[in-house]
Design a protein around this motif. Sequence first.
Motif, short mmCIF file in Angstrom:
data_model
loop_
_atom_site.label_atom_id
_atom_site.label_comp_id
_atom_site.label_asym_id
_atom_site.label_seq_id
_atom_site.Cartn_x
_atom_site.Cartn_y
_atom_site.Cartn_z
N HIS A 112 0.85 -1.23 0.08
CA HIS A 112 -0.03 -0.01 -0.03
C HIS A 112 0.78 1.09 -0.15
N GLU A 141 8.22 4.69 10.37
CA GLU A 141 8.23 5.03 11.76
C GLU A 141 8.14 3.94 12.71
N ASP A 142 6.99 3.15 12.39
CA ASP A 142 6.48 2.23 13.15
C ASP A 142 7.39 0.88 13.45
P1 TYM Z 1 5.52 -3.92 7.35
O1 TYM Z 1 5.47 -5.29 6.63
O2 TYM Z 1 4.33 -3.72 8.41
O3 TYM Z 1 5.62 -2.89 6.62
C1 TYM Z 1 6.79 -2.63 5.55
C2 TYM Z 1 7.34 -1.37 5.76
O4 TYM Z 1 6.44 -0.11 5.39
C3 TYM Z 1 6.27 0.68 6.60
N1 TYM Z 1 5.00 0.91 6.69
C4 TYM Z 1 4.65 2.50 6.86
N2 TYM Z 1 5.24 3.42 6.47
C5 TYM Z 1 4.45 4.62 6.72
N3 TYM Z 1 3.23 4.71 6.80
C6 TYM Z 1 2.45 3.58 7.11
N4 TYM Z 1 1.11 3.72 7.39
C7 TYM Z 1 3.10 2.28 6.92
N5 TYM Z 1 2.78 1.15 7.09
C8 TYM Z 1 3.92 0.46 6.86
C9 TYM Z 1 6.84 -0.08 7.84
O5 TYM Z 1 7.50 0.95 8.56
C10 TYM Z 1 8.01 -0.98 6.77
O6 TYM Z 1 9.23 -0.27 6.58
N6 TYM Z 1 8.68 -6.22 11.01
C11 TYM Z 1 8.40 -5.21 9.52
C12 TYM Z 1 9.08 -6.29 8.12
C13 TYM Z 1 10.23 -6.86 8.63
C14 TYM Z 1 11.57 -6.08 8.39
C15 TYM Z 1 12.60 -6.84 8.74
C16 TYM Z 1 11.98 -4.57 8.09
C17 TYM Z 1 10.70 -8.15 8.83
N7 TYM Z 1 12.12 -8.27 8.90
C18 TYM Z 1 14.06 -6.48 8.79
C19 TYM Z 1 13.12 -4.34 8.20
C20 TYM Z 1 14.27 -5.34 8.42
C21 TYM Z 1 7.21 -5.33 9.29
O7 TYM Z 1 5.93 -5.75 9.90
O8 TYM Z 1 6.82 -4.28 8.15
#
Ligand code: TYM
Length: 338
Positions: free
Chosen positions: A22, A153-154
């Motif tokens: 998204h 950020e999250d």
């Molecule tokens: P995930 O899959 O929820 O999200 C992927 C990336 O998108 C960013 N993101 C957002 N940024 C701005 N606004 C939003 N509303 C928004 N929603 C999601 C997240 O910050 C992320 O960068 N745990 C991680 C996945 C992961 C990972 C890793 C990331 C697994 N191993 C190693 C970095 C390094 C996650 O759940 O992101």
Amino acid sequence: MENITTKKKVMLSGIQPSGDLHLGNYLGAVKNWSVLAEEFDCYYFMADLHSITVRQNPAELRRRSVSQLAQYIACGLDPEQNTLFIQSHVHEHAELGWILNCYTMFGELSRMTQFKDKSNKNAENINGGLFTYPALMAADILLYQADFVPVGEDQKQHCELTRDVAIRFNNLYGDTFKVPEPYIPQVGARIMSLGTPTAKMSKSDPQGCVFILDKPEDIARKFKRAVTDSDTENCVRYAPAEKPGVANLMSIYSAVTGRSFAEIEREFDGKGYGAFKPAVGEAVIETLRPIREESERMLADKAYLQQVYTNGAQRASAVARRTLRKVYKRVGFVEKPF
Ligand code: TYM
């Protein structure tokens, strides 16, 4: 040996293929990845191991993992310059994940916001994987000796925990892991839902969420219906506390056009939300159009995508293996004789 011989700093990030990509994923993460390939040694993956912490439909998970790869490439990630792979193809992630579980504290894991959010949303399935998720994420990052982790950020809290785990391990056994830093964009790091601007944009709220592969007419409709504010001011002004809906639309517009908030205020001076909302929609449509078209073209070529993720996993595994071998030795495992 790539990152050692070239001495480039290492970037690494991943996205869970638990939903379609998204606008939040794009502006918070992927958009910024594509500009880094020249300067850094980059690893980006589909985090399918993480996805199963929430129940998935197996056929859908498989489809989305490959579709996500097509979208990564369509967003500008050249597979020659970036190592693109599927997490479950590189078994070192699961192996180091287990080890780091033993160096991550119950109290630390209990404080994770994502765990609390997801447990609330999935009260019937609060499994062990959901709880220990950050230890696997730490493994993802530390296996490649990453310097920077470009995320929204999250994910900052998970990155900080990764640093703590790396430092703890290094203190016990001597320098083993590079201590990484999160790399968070100035604009777009936290895109909010178009329907509920106080909640993060997420796939679980399809009306407030714009998907990268949405059709232009759907994107236009979602922006026209976007919640602005209940004030009568009808004025495009950046005031996140008072006007979260407008501030979110301004952030999106700024991230896709490169214009500052002051420039946007001037552009829509005296024009009101009726002109502003469709303009943001149009700017997003034009940003996503080439990405959608290129993704669709690539999705028709399954053999090419398979070749990309095969090469990616081989390259990733060669790097991951070295770190894992070092870790096995450090913790006291007997060297494998075959
Ligand atoms: P995930 O899959 O929820 O999200 C992927 C990336 O998108 C960013 N993101 C957002 N940024 C701005 N606004 C939003 N509303 C928004 N929603 C999601 C997240 O910050 C992320 O960068 N745990 C991680 C996945 C992961 C990972 C890793 C990331 C697994 N191993 C190693 C970095 C390094 C996650 O759940 O992101």
